[in-house]
Design a protein around this motif. Sequence first.
Motif, PDB file in Angstrom:
ATOM      1  N   LYS A  96       0.807  -1.218   0.000  1.00 34.23           N
ATOM      2  CA  LYS A  96       0.000   0.000   0.000  1.00 34.23           C
ATOM      3  C   LYS A  96       0.844   1.274   0.000  1.00 34.23           C
ATOM      4  O   LYS A  96       0.355   2.339  -0.353  1.00 34.23           O
ATOM      5  CB  LYS A  96      -0.911   0.003   1.219  1.00 34.23           C
ATOM      6  N   TYR A  97       2.080   1.177   0.437  1.00 27.97           N
ATOM      7  CA  TYR A  97       2.941   2.361   0.521  1.00 27.97           C
ATOM      8  C   TYR A  97       4.280   2.077  -0.152  1.00 27.97           C
ATOM      9  O   TYR A  97       4.850   0.998   0.027  1.00 27.97           O
ATOM     10  CB  TYR A  97       3.154   2.755   1.992  1.00 27.97           C
ATOM     11  N   GLU A 134       2.070  -0.030   6.894  1.00 25.27           N
ATOM     12  CA  GLU A 134       0.719  -0.511   6.584  1.00 25.27           C
ATOM     13  C   GLU A 134      -0.205  -0.394   7.799  1.00 25.27           C
ATOM     14  O   GLU A 134      -1.374  -0.026   7.680  1.00 25.27           O
ATOM     15  CB  GLU A 134       0.802  -1.961   6.113  1.00 25.27           C
ATOM     16  N   GLN A 190      -0.685   3.330   8.568  1.00 20.60           N
ATOM     17  CA  GLN A 190      -1.320   3.984   7.411  1.00 20.60           C
ATOM     18  C   GLN A 190      -0.625   5.277   7.000  1.00 20.60           C
ATOM     19  O   GLN A 190      -1.236   6.329   6.853  1.00 20.60           O
ATOM     20  CB  GLN A 190      -2.805   4.240   7.706  1.00 20.60           C
ATOM     21  N   ASN A 195       3.558  -9.074  -2.941  1.00 21.11           N
ATOM     22  CA  ASN A 195       2.952  -7.746  -2.832  1.00 21.11           C
ATOM     23  C   ASN A 195       3.929  -6.642  -3.231  1.00 21.11           C
ATOM     24  O   ASN A 195       3.526  -5.608  -3.749  1.00 21.11           O
ATOM     25  CB  ASN A 195       2.490  -7.479  -1.395  1.00 21.11           C
ATOM     26  N   LEU A 216       2.028  -1.328  -6.517  1.00 26.46           N
ATOM     27  CA  LEU A 216       1.194  -0.570  -5.572  1.00 26.46           C
ATOM     28  C   LEU A 216      -0.299  -0.785  -5.759  1.00 26.46           C
ATOM     29  O   LEU A 216      -1.015  -1.068  -4.810  1.00 26.46           O
ATOM     30  CB  LEU A 216       1.486   0.931  -5.732  1.00 26.46           C
ATOM     31  N   GLU A 217      -0.759  -0.662  -7.013  1.00 27.29           N
ATOM     32  CA  GLU A 217      -2.205  -0.750  -7.265  1.00 27.29           C
ATOM     33  C   GLU A 217      -2.688  -2.177  -7.461  1.00 27.29           C
ATOM     34  O   GLU A 217      -3.846  -2.470  -7.270  1.00 27.29           O
ATOM     35  CB  GLU A 217      -2.555   0.007  -8.545  1.00 27.29           C
ATOM     36  N   SER A 264      -4.348  -5.723  -3.395  1.00 26.23           N
ATOM     37  CA  SER A 264      -5.174  -4.983  -2.447  1.00 26.23           C
ATOM     38  C   SER A 264      -4.854  -5.320  -0.993  1.00 26.23           C
ATOM     39  O   SER A 264      -5.111  -4.549  -0.107  1.00 26.23           O
ATOM     40  CB  SER A 264      -6.650  -5.266  -2.724  1.00 26.23           C
ATOM     41  N   ASN A 265      -4.319  -6.526  -0.749  1.00 31.21           N
ATOM     42  CA  ASN A 265      -4.078  -6.924   0.650  1.00 31.21           C
ATOM     43  C   ASN A 265      -2.696  -6.579   1.137  1.00 31.21           C
ATOM     44  O   ASN A 265      -1.788  -7.292   1.001  1.00 31.21           O
ATOM     45  CB  ASN A 265      -4.317  -8.423   0.807  1.00 31.21           C
TER      46      ASN A 265
END
Lengths: 143, 446
Positions: B2-3, B75, B78, B350, B441-442, B445-446
Amino acid sequence: MLSKKQARAFFLGGTVITFLIFIGLTIFSFSKAQDQSNDENITEAVVKGKELWEANNCMGCHTILGEGAYYAPELTKVVERRGEGYIKAVLTTPVDWAPNGRKMVAYGFSQEEAADLIAFFNWIGKIDLNGFDTVVSPLAKDE
Amino acid sequence: MKYKSQKVAYWFFALSMLLFGLQIVYGFIMGSAHAGYDGLHSIIPFNTARAVHTNLLVVWLLSGFMGAAYYIIPEEAQRELVNVKLAYVQLISLAVVGVIAIVGYHFNYWEGRKFLEIPRPLDYLVVVNVLLFLGLILTTLFKGKRKTTTALVLSMGLLFAALLYLPGMLPFDSQVKDSFFRWWVVHLWVEGVWELIMGGILSFLLIKLTGVDREVIEKWLYVIVGLTFLSGVLGTGHHYYYIGVNKIWLIVGGIFSALEPLAFLAMALFAVNMYRKGEKKHPNKLALYWTLGAAIVSFMGAGLLGFAHTLPQTNKYTHGTLVTAMHGHLAFWGAYAMIVLAIISYSLPNMTGRKLYESTRGRVAFWLSNIGMIGMTVAFGVAGVAQVYLERKFKMEFMAVQKEIEIHFVVLILCATIFLTGIISYMIDFYKHGKPNDEALETVSN
């Protein structure tokens, strides 16, 4: 059913209490009346011997007080078992000592260094080990 | 992923893989020497191989824990990591300190204290390195949008691990005191705060892989780490039975270390139950294998085999024998090596965007490494028990006993070869994933 808050209290409370008891027992163990580590007989030679013991990572093959690697003999009661002459020969020899084919690094220590290490072994041999010495000592072997 | 800053974890994991491989090589050198083949003695004597083997283990696990933190904390909090460049500085300095230490061990440059052989000047560099790491992780956590229990437990484990390194640096003239406080580092790391780190990583993985509600998982996480400290802190006493301190430790250490398996049992039951409760929808089955495997094997290695020689009556005979090596290998493998391999297996697809979730090679890696390690543990166990009886019961000379048990080290080497085959498969899988990239990144989703 246990809530998350109670679970956290169990974790924090248990940790703090056991750690405080642990510190208390540590202080108790080394208090003068309870100390059995032969601390009062540490001489300059013993300290030098310990420094040589560490500088050459003897614990990387031997064990002492039952701690170390398991490649070479336990040295807690080595002076009683082998005698000072034998130990001095092993420590000062310029060639690898290889009893039964297993080699020890030839450290070639000076006579003075060998004497310091023997002083260290002698000091170790007189610590009260709560009975472990009877398992590793030559006296136990005669029982 | 996610980051973007989570990518830094990849390089810590890559360093882990490299050092892990090297650790195994030195293990083979030691195993061969025990079996009677010490051809490398003049270049790599046993004490060098031993110091390299155990220190590489510590460094690759720490690098794995750090990588895990760099992946998990952003993560959970956030937000991006506060400073990515400094994280790379920290990585490089960790690798440099590690390499200097390992090379130094070949030139008699060390401090011969079991597990803490790193020479004093390098100790200070380790402290600076860890402070930098903690600074980055804790700042990210406290600047973040949320502070989860998982992140707090993981960070607390890392912080306490750093603090507990300090008692090992205290100078003592007495071997007894030296040993006593050395266990404050070694025992309280592996049977204390490292379990916090393991628990934090395990909790993160279970939340992601099973889909069970975070509140439920984190509640049990508190119970498990609570049990760990309740038994583990006073359980340190099992190292104090026979090193020259008061008899009180026979009672305290005996009782509390006998309770230590409970924490590992709770961890295994927790992981299996969460898996059963969960939706079983996550496609990354390999990560699930390693996660559940870590929880179960750590109970076998650290819990059951630790219990096997933790009572003072037994330990009097097994203290300072190969029985310790039996317990040590399966415990470190199950509790710490496998959890690091679990977080790598989870995070690698990921970070790279390559979803190699179900490869045969990945399954081969899991099964061969575990079968090999269990075989090694049995070989150590048989050698150790034989040593105890022959040397301590039947009073045979040390070397005469060593000759008798040489054959078990041949078996050990065979099993280690199976283990190595598994680890090489894992490393090939690691390599096949490629490098981390922002395109990932995109896509995940997990």
